[in-house]
Write a protein that holds these residues in place. Sequence first.
Motif, PDB file in Angstrom:
ATOM      1  N   MET A 102      33.895  21.266  41.680  1.00 55.81           N
ATOM      2  CA  MET A 102      33.598  22.909  42.022  1.00 55.81           C
ATOM      3  C   MET A 102      32.297  23.353  42.083  1.00 55.81           C
ATOM      4  N   SER A 103      32.147  24.421  43.026  1.00 53.46           N
ATOM      5  CA  SER A 103      30.803  24.644  43.465  1.00 53.46           C
ATOM      6  C   SER A 103      30.406  25.455  42.176  1.00 53.46           C
ATOM      7  N   ASP A 104      28.881  25.450  41.941  1.00 54.34           N
ATOM      8  CA  ASP A 104      28.203  25.869  40.795  1.00 54.34           C
ATOM      9  C   ASP A 104      27.566  27.280  41.255  1.00 54.34           C
ATOM     10  N   ASP A 105      28.195  27.478  42.591  1.00 53.80           N
ATOM     11  CA  ASP A 105      27.755  28.893  43.090  1.00 53.80           C
ATOM     12  C   ASP A 105      28.802  29.984  43.093  1.00 53.80           C
ATOM     13  N   LEU A 106      30.079  29.487  42.622  1.00 53.40           N
ATOM     14  CA  LEU A 106      31.149  30.503  42.077  1.00 53.40           C
ATOM     15  C   LEU A 106      31.154  31.091  40.778  1.00 53.40           C
ATOM     16  N   VAL A 107      31.849  32.277  40.723  1.00 55.71           N
ATOM     17  CA  VAL A 107      32.031  32.774  39.336  1.00 55.71           C
ATOM     18  C   VAL A 107      33.806  32.917  39.409  1.00 55.71           C
ATOM     19  N   ARG A 108      34.047  32.475  38.213  1.00 58.60           N
ATOM     20  CA  ARG A 108      35.634  32.411  38.216  1.00 58.60           C
ATOM     21  C   ARG A 108      36.017  33.414  36.963  1.00 58.60           C
ATOM     22  N   VAL A 109      37.093  33.930  37.277  1.00 54.81           N
ATOM     23  CA  VAL A 109      37.794  35.160  36.448  1.00 54.81           C
ATOM     24  C   VAL A 109      39.177  34.539  36.230  1.00 54.81           C
ATOM     25  N   ARG A 110      39.421  34.163  34.681  1.00 56.05           N
ATOM     26  CA  ARG A 110      40.713  33.796  34.530  1.00 56.05           C
ATOM     27  C   ARG A 110      41.444  34.791  33.769  1.00 56.05           C
ATOM     28  N   PHE A 111      42.529  35.350  34.492  1.00 57.31           N
ATOM     29  CA  PHE A 111      43.232  36.320  33.987  1.00 57.31           C
ATOM     30  C   PHE A 111      44.347  35.875  33.067  1.00 57.31           C
ATOM     31  N   ALA A 112      44.622  36.802  32.004  1.00 61.96           N
ATOM     32  CA  ALA A 112      45.821  36.460  31.204  1.00 61.96           C
ATOM     33  C   ALA A 112      47.170  36.551  31.846  1.00 61.96           C
ATOM     34  N   GLU A 113      48.161  35.997  31.514  1.00 60.68           N
ATOM     35  CA  GLU A 113      49.437  35.921  32.173  1.00 60.68           C
ATOM     36  C   GLU A 113      49.989  37.554  32.471  1.00 60.68           C
ATOM     37  N   GLY A 114      49.880  38.269  31.328  1.00 65.87           N
ATOM     38  CA  GLY A 114      50.081  39.628  31.595  1.00 65.87           C
ATOM     39  C   GLY A 114      49.543  40.574  32.494  1.00 65.87           C
ATOM     40  N   LEU A 115      48.537  40.084  33.294  1.00 65.04           N
ATOM     41  CA  LEU A 115      47.802  40.899  34.266  1.00 65.04           C
ATOM     42  C   LEU A 115      48.023  40.268  35.497  1.00 65.04           C
ATOM     43  N   ARG A 116      48.458  38.971  35.775  1.00 65.39           N
ATOM     44  CA  ARG A 116      48.568  38.404  37.172  1.00 65.39           C
ATOM     45  C   ARG A 116      49.455  39.129  38.010  1.00 65.39           C
ATOM     46  N   PHE A 117      50.454  40.076  37.756  1.00 61.14           N
ATOM     47  CA  PHE A 117      51.417  40.415  38.324  1.00 61.14           C
ATOM     48  C   PHE A 117      50.558  41.529  39.194  1.00 61.14           C
ATOM     49  N   LEU A 118      49.507  41.960  38.608  1.00 57.71           N
ATOM     50  CA  LEU A 118      48.495  43.138  39.157  1.00 57.71           C
ATOM     51  C   LEU A 118      47.512  42.663  40.321  1.00 57.71           C
TER      52      LEU A 118
END
Length: 247
Positions: free
Chosen positions: A1-17
Motif C-alpha cells: 500500500m502506498s504511504d501517500d494515501l489516507v485511509r478512512v475506515r467507515f463503520a458498517e452502519g455508515l457504509r450505505f451512505l
Amino acid sequence: MSDDLVRVRFAEGLRFLLAARVRGEVVEFGHDPTATLGHLVRSAGVPLTEVGRMAVDGLAVNVHYRPGPGETVDVEAVEPPQRLPFSPPRFLLDVHLGALARRMRLIGIDTAYDNDAEDAALVEWANAEQRALLTRDRGLLHRRALLAGALIREDTPDDQLREVLDRFDPPTAPWTRCPSCNGPLRDVDKSEVAAELEPGTRRTYDTFARCEACGRVFWPGAHHRRLNSIVSMVGGETGHAGGRGPE
C-alpha cells in the motif's frame, strides 16, 4: 500500500451512505495536507450529522483534523442517545416528514414543520431556533451551515418515531402540544367551547383541550384509539383529548 494515501475506515452502519464510486469498508484518498477529516468524510458521501467518534491509532480526532500520509482514520456512527448542542431538544422536519411531525407533537416533543420551505430556508430556520433538522434528504445534511441534523432512515411514520426516540431520547409529555401547529394545549371546560362544537360532538364528548396558539379545539374523537397506540410507545397516559391528531 502506498504511504501517500489516507485511509478512512467507515463503520458498517455508515457504509450505505457512501457514494457508489467508493463503496467498501475503507475509502482511500490521495494525501492533501490542506484537507480536513470533515472534508474527506463528506466527499465520500457521508453527512457529518451521522458521524460519531473518529480516531487515529485509537486517539480521538475531530472534523478539523488533517490526516497525514499513511494514516488510517476510523469513523464510527453516532451512538445513541445523541446529545444535541442545545437543550431541551427541539426539531425541525422537512417536507417529507409531516406525519412524523404530528406524531412527535402528539407525545409533546417541540417540533416545527413547514411543507413549503426551501432547503436554504430550512437550514436558516433550524439554526436560528436551535433545532435539529430531520430529513430523508442526505444532500440537505451536507450543507455546511447546518448546526445539527439527522437522517431519518425508516419508511413508515411509526418506525420513524421509534427511530427519533431511540436516537435522541428526548423528554416527552403526551397530549401537551397541538398536532397541527405545535402550540401548547390546555384543558378547557365543555362550557367554554360548546358554541364551537357540532351537536353530535356536544352530546358525545365531555373532555376538551384548546391550542393556545391556533385556537383549535380537540376531543377524544374517531382517531383516539390510534392516537393512544402512538402515545403508548413512550408509556404515556391515554384518555386525553386529541380527536384531530395524526391519521
